[in-house]
Design an enzyme around this catalytic site. Structure first.
Site, short mmCIF file in Angstrom:
data_model
loop_
_atom_site.label_atom_id
_atom_site.label_comp_id
_atom_site.label_asym_id
_atom_site.label_seq_id
_atom_site.Cartn_x
_atom_site.Cartn_y
_atom_site.Cartn_z
N PHE A 237 2.85 2.43 1.01
CA PHE A 237 1.47 2.10 0.62
C PHE A 237 0.64 1.95 1.89
CE2 PHE A 237 -2.01 0.17 -1.54
CZ PHE A 237 -1.83 0.36 -2.89
N SER B 212 4.31 -3.17 -0.08
CA SER B 212 4.71 -4.38 0.65
C SER B 212 5.50 -5.36 -0.22
CB SER B 212 3.48 -5.07 1.22
OG SER B 212 2.92 -4.27 2.23
N GLU C 235 7.82 -4.77 -2.14
CA GLU C 235 9.25 -4.40 -2.13
C GLU C 235 9.92 -4.61 -0.77
OE1 GLU C 235 6.89 -2.21 -3.59
OE2 GLU C 235 7.41 -3.01 -5.57
N VAL D 24 -1.43 -4.75 3.82
CA VAL D 24 -2.06 -5.18 2.57
C VAL D 24 -3.56 -5.33 2.85
CG1 VAL D 24 -1.89 -6.75 0.62
CG2 VAL D 24 0.05 -6.53 2.17
N ILE D 25 -4.35 -4.56 2.10
CA ILE D 25 -5.80 -4.56 2.32
C ILE D 25 -6.49 -5.18 1.11
CG2 ILE D 25 -7.84 -3.13 2.74
CD1 ILE D 25 -6.01 -1.11 4.13
N HIS E 155 -5.25 -9.45 -6.38
CA HIS E 155 -3.97 -8.78 -6.14
C HIS E 155 -3.49 -8.99 -4.70
CE1 HIS E 155 -1.03 -6.02 -7.65
NE2 HIS E 155 -1.22 -5.13 -6.69
N1 INI Z 1 1.00 -2.64 -1.48
C1 INI Z 1 0.71 -2.68 -0.15
O1 INI Z 1 1.63 -2.54 0.66
N2 INI Z 1 -0.55 -2.90 0.27
C2 INI Z 1 -1.59 -3.06 -0.60
O2 INI Z 1 -2.75 -3.22 -0.13
C3 INI Z 1 -1.32 -3.02 -1.99
N3 INI Z 1 -2.38 -3.19 -2.94
O3 INI Z 1 -3.50 -3.52 -2.54
O4 INI Z 1 -2.20 -3.01 -4.14
C4 INI Z 1 0.01 -2.79 -2.41
N4 INI Z 1 0.35 -2.74 -3.73
C5 INI Z 1 1.60 -2.23 -4.21
C6 INI Z 1 2.68 -3.30 -4.30
O5 INI Z 1 3.11 -3.69 -3.02
C7 INI Z 1 3.90 -2.81 -5.08
O6 INI Z 1 4.45 -1.69 -4.44
C8 INI Z 1 3.56 -2.44 -6.53
O7 INI Z 1 2.94 -3.52 -7.20
C9 INI Z 1 4.84 -2.04 -7.31
O8 INI Z 1 5.78 -3.12 -7.35
#
Ligand code: INI
Length: 156
Positions: free
Chosen positions: A22, A56, A58, A81-82, A88
């Site tokens: 991500f 993130s 995971e 993570v933004i 969220h």
């Molecule tokens: N994951 C990130 O690493 N950064 C983010 O900014 C982010 N946002 O904003 O949604 C994000 N979401 C995905 C999350 O980490 C999981 O992979 C997903 O929810 C599936 O379990």
């Protein structure tokens, strides 16, 4: 007086890196920084294992598996993570931070925290190889230093 300080050396050490796909525009640069840091401190690229996870959230699950394997001298966790328009961000940022803190304490494996938590993409890019340095590099250096501190504490 006894002073314990970690040498900044990666020679002969193995590293596990967990990286989130991500925001890969950012995390791929954090990975470059971490690998550059390890190899420029004497680590061999063959001694680095990179595990990709979806996001993130995971990262702690993969980091725990790597720590429990006993294969790696140190771990480096890289994510970005933004903040968006919903809460969220807070949940994910909180979980990954709490999870990695727990893994570090429970397993004792040195863990470098390279998770960016930013308001926007520009702030993230600044910290991934631009004017804010490279937090992947910093996380690798911290893991390396803690690894060396721990080995000195064991000898002491
Ligand atoms: N994951 C990130 O690493 N950064 C983010 O900014 C982010 N946002 O904003 O949604 C994000 N979401 C995905 C999350 O980490 C999981 O992979 C997903 O929810 C599936 O379990």
């Amino acid at each position: 007086m006894h002073v314990i300080q970690g040498q900044l050396s990666a020679e002969g050490k193995s590293f596990g890196i967990v990286i989130s796909r991500f925001n890969s525009l950012v995390t791929s640069q954090l990975l470059n920084g971490a690998i550059d840091c390890i190899t420029r401190h004497g680590g061999a690229s063959e001694s680095i294992t990179v595990a990709y996870v979806p996001g993130s959230f995971e990262i702690p699950q993969a980091a725990m598996a790597m720590a429990a394997s006993g294969t790696y001298d140190a771990l480096i966790c890289l994510g970005c993570v933004i903040r968006g328009e919903t809460p969220h961000f807070d949940y994910i940022a909180g979980e990954v931070t709490r999870g990695l803190g727990q893994i570090a304490l429970q397993t004792g494996v040195p863990l470098g925290f390279g998770i960016l938590t930013t308001e926007n993409l520009a702030q993230a890019l600044e910290r991934a190889g631009a004017k804010g340095g490279n937090k992947g590099w910093d996380a690798a250096l911290s893991a390396m230093e803690l690894l060396q501190v721990q080995s000195q504490l064991k000898k002491h």
